[in-house]
Scaffold this motif. Structure first.
Motif, mmCIF file in Angstrom:
data_model
loop_
_atom_site.group_PDB
_atom_site.id
_atom_site.type_symbol
_atom_site.label_atom_id
_atom_site.label_comp_id
_atom_site.label_asym_id
_atom_site.label_seq_id
_atom_site.Cartn_x
_atom_site.Cartn_y
_atom_site.Cartn_z
ATOM 1 N N VAL A 277 0.859 -1.187 0.000
ATOM 2 C CA VAL A 277 0.000 0.000 0.000
ATOM 3 C C VAL A 277 0.892 1.233 0.000
ATOM 4 C CG1 VAL A 277 -1.672 1.358 1.314
ATOM 5 C CG2 VAL A 277 -1.948 -1.113 1.130
ATOM 6 N N GLU A 278 0.641 2.160 -0.931
ATOM 7 C CA GLU A 278 1.402 3.396 -1.041
ATOM 8 C C GLU A 278 0.448 4.573 -0.904
ATOM 9 O OE1 GLU A 278 3.438 3.202 -4.764
ATOM 10 O OE2 GLU A 278 4.683 1.481 -4.175
ATOM 11 N N LEU A 279 0.739 5.472 0.048
ATOM 12 C CA LEU A 279 -0.138 6.595 0.363
ATOM 13 C C LEU A 279 0.655 7.892 0.397
ATOM 14 C CD1 LEU A 279 -2.043 4.927 3.363
ATOM 15 C CD2 LEU A 279 -2.822 5.061 0.990
ATOM 16 N N THR A 280 -0.052 8.993 0.159
ATOM 17 C CA THR A 280 0.549 10.321 0.247
ATOM 18 C C THR A 280 -0.426 11.247 0.955
ATOM 19 O OG1 THR A 280 1.231 12.269 -1.025
ATOM 20 C CG2 THR A 280 -0.299 10.771 -2.093
ATOM 21 N N ASP A 281 0.116 12.199 1.751
ATOM 22 C CA ASP A 281 -0.769 13.112 2.474
ATOM 23 C C ASP A 281 -1.350 14.194 1.584
ATOM 24 O OD1 ASP A 281 1.435 14.752 2.104
ATOM 25 O OD2 ASP A 281 1.529 15.448 4.181
ATOM 26 N N ALA A 282 -0.964 14.223 0.307
ATOM 27 C CA ALA A 282 -1.475 15.241 -0.619
ATOM 28 C C ALA A 282 -2.839 14.876 -1.191
ATOM 29 C CB ALA A 282 -0.478 15.458 -1.758
ATOM 30 N N ASN A 419 -3.143 18.885 5.392
ATOM 31 C CA ASN A 419 -3.096 17.687 4.560
ATOM 32 C C ASN A 419 -3.679 16.468 5.263
ATOM 33 O OD1 ASN A 419 -2.035 18.964 2.366
ATOM 34 N ND2 ASN A 419 -0.039 17.978 2.445
ATOM 35 N N ALA A 420 -3.855 15.417 4.493
ATOM 36 C CA ALA A 420 -4.356 14.158 5.035
ATOM 37 C C ALA A 420 -3.351 13.562 6.008
ATOM 38 C CB ALA A 420 -4.640 13.179 3.902
ATOM 39 N N PHE A 421 -3.845 12.738 6.920
ATOM 40 C CA PHE A 421 -3.051 12.034 7.923
ATOM 41 C C PHE A 421 -2.447 12.987 8.955
ATOM 42 C CE2 PHE A 421 -2.741 9.641 3.894
ATOM 43 C CZ PHE A 421 -3.457 8.503 4.264
ATOM 44 N N HIS A 422 -3.008 14.204 9.067
ATOM 45 C CA HIS A 422 -2.651 15.158 10.101
ATOM 46 C C HIS A 422 -3.840 15.315 11.052
ATOM 47 C CE1 HIS A 422 0.398 15.995 7.093
ATOM 48 N NE2 HIS A 422 1.012 16.859 7.882
ATOM 49 N N ALA A 423 -3.707 16.218 12.039
ATOM 50 C CA ALA A 423 -4.799 16.475 12.981
ATOM 51 C C ALA A 423 -4.772 17.945 13.390
ATOM 52 C CB ALA A 423 -4.666 15.573 14.208
ATOM 53 N N PHE A 424 -5.903 18.437 13.907
ATOM 54 C CA PHE A 424 -6.001 19.828 14.355
ATOM 55 C C PHE A 424 -6.859 19.891 15.620
ATOM 56 C CE2 PHE A 424 -9.713 19.194 11.683
ATOM 57 C CZ PHE A 424 -10.726 19.842 12.370
#
Length: 493
Positions: A277-282, A419-424
């Protein structure tokens, strides 16, 4: 001779509201009979002479041809219900000794006149069973075919030839979420989508024109135009496919494809398992059900110090180059937000937003590849209940509070994004703005480390993307532009 090359097939069971229509197979026919075929070329139901992966049926039809004329060169039968021919596609299995075009002729009505529609496909099986597909979409308008004739060759020859056929089928329509593929608007698909029906890629020949017209059909290329870059999963299990072009599903590189068979592409899940599995936060990510991946690569920025995260699988500190991980606890006194440090051995569970603590400088990097092994992915939740929320799709961050690498919280401006895979952090309505975070060793013990908002932090200068560029407006010469100091925009001329 007009040659048509067909490559190997990947056949799977079909499950769709547009059911595949069986015109003929020999399983319910008596051996030695004509099996519903007209009395041309001595048709007879026989035992399958060569069971293989393409055709494992017990029975099939044997017929003997002596030429290519209508009365001695084909086998024919009636079609009980031509209304089922909406897809204008037909398939059959055939076994014969020589390579040649196989022609299928439909008899139908064009208005009040009888009409014939002819399509040819190339057989190169050298005595083995092959499945051939015939696409009638370029043969003009017609409806309700009521007869079918199968010519196993279009070439003249001397003597006679023995030919076997089986499983004559009207193929079902390819659908997305229950909607016929042709009726889906370009760029309209997003989120988790489900395919059904028969999905084909190949070529055949329209024989109604001279010279013959090559017919190329590619449902995978067609669906690519319907996808947006926000499609996060494609469920193609239960479809019937031929020459699948799996690359067409990845307009969003984070897309996860649930399939019945493996394909040479990352992000393909078969029977609950993915090789890579290959993922990017973009790009956006979301999955409707769990699976296990042997290898995972996530590309995103990792900063020295503190980073916010949310991941679809459990993770430990060392996998992120951190000494500790901490999850949200609550909003404490004053302007502090508290986090609980997690046990080093267990780490953080899937889909729980968290922060990394003390990422070393040599581990920090923009567009870094974070590598993991043997990870259990968990279905993406619809929402996050706590004030510290995970992000699985890039979005605007105006008004949201992000955490810098020193543990200070900053409110996003008009141009801020996350971006994805972050939090706030999102304070409750009317809540005092949180300016910094605390780290707790547990829910019952005292504070082990405290990050506070100092006067220096209050005068720190940030660009409009939220990056800290100076300790104060007087700390050094700043380029002309708009900056943020203490939550307010300041122009430097």
């Amino acid at each position: 001779m007009n040659k048509i090359t067909l490559t190997a097939l990947a056949l799977m069971a079909s499950a769709t509201s547009f059911a595949q229509t069986n015109l003929w197979n020999g399983e319910d026919k008596e051996l030695g009979t004509a099996g519903d075929f007209w009395d041309r070329c001595a048709p007879v139901v026989v035992e399958n002479p060569t069971k293989d992966a393409v055709n494992g049926s017990d029975k099939c039809l044997k017929f003997t041809i002596t030429g290519t004329n209508w009365d001695n060169g084909d086998v024919a039968m009636n079609i009980a219900d031509g209304n089922q021919f909406a897809s204008k596609r037909l398939s059959l299995k055939i076994k014969k000794d020589d390579s040649s075009n196989v022609k299928v002729q439909l008899t139908c009505m064009n208005g009040n006149e009888r009409a014939w529609k002819n399509v040819a496909a190339w057989y190169d099986g050298a005595g083995e069973w092959r499945t051939l597909y015939f696409d009638f979409s370029t043969n003009g308008e017609f409806s309700n075919p009521f007869e079918i004739a199968i010519y196993p060759t279009t070439d003249n020859f001397e003597g006679e030839k023995v030919v076997y056929i089986d499983d004559v089928q009207i193929e079902d329509l390819p659908t997305v979420g229950g909607v016929t593929l042709d009726d889906v608007a370009d760029g309209s698909l997003n989120g988790n989508i489900t395919l059904a029906g028969t999905w084909l890629k190949g070529v055949c020949q329209n024989v109604d024109v001279n010279p013959w017209q090559t017919v190329e059909y590619n449902d995978f290329e067609k669906v690519n135009a319907k996808l947006s870059d926000k499609v996060t999963s494609v469920d193609m299990r239960g479809t019937l496919t031929k020459d699948i072009d799996v690359n067409q599903f990845f307009k969003n590189p984070n897309t996860i494809v649930y399939a019945d068979a493996p394909y040479d592409h990352a992000n393909v899940v078969v029977s609950g398992n993915a090789t890579n599995v290959e993922l990017t936060d973009a790009n956006a990510f979301a999955i409707p059900e769990n699976f296990t991946a042997a290898s995972v690569t996530l590309t995103r920025t990792l900063r020295e110090g503190i980073n916010s995260f949310v991941l679809p699988f459990s993770v430990k500190p060392d996998e992120l180059g951190a000494t500790e991980l901490a999850t949200y606890y609550n909003k404490s006194e004053g302007n502090k937000v508290t986090f609980v440090k997690k046990d080093m051995a267990t780490g953080v569970e899937a889909n729980v937003p968290f922060i990394t603590c003390n990422v070393a400088p040599d581990k920090a990097c923009e567009n870094m590849d974070l590598n993991f092994t043997n990870k259990d992915f968990v279905a993406t939740p619809a929402t996050f209940d706590d004030a510290f929320k995970g992000i699985y799709a890039p979005q605007k961050a105006n008004g949201l509070y992000g955490i810098d690498n020193n543990g200070n919280l900053h409110k996003g401006g008009e141009t801020a994004t996350i971006n994805a895979f972050h939090a706030f952090y999102q304070p409750a309505v009317g809540q005092e703005v949180a300016a910094a975070i605390d780290y707790f060793t547990s829910e019952t013990t005292g504070i082990s480390t405290v990050t506070t908002t100092s006067s220096a932090a209050a005068t720190a200068v940030y660009d409009l993307s939220g990056h800290r560029v100076a300790d104060s407006l007087t700390a050094g010469r700043l380029a002309k532009g708009i900056y943020v100091v203490g939550g307010k925009k300041v122009a430097v001329k």
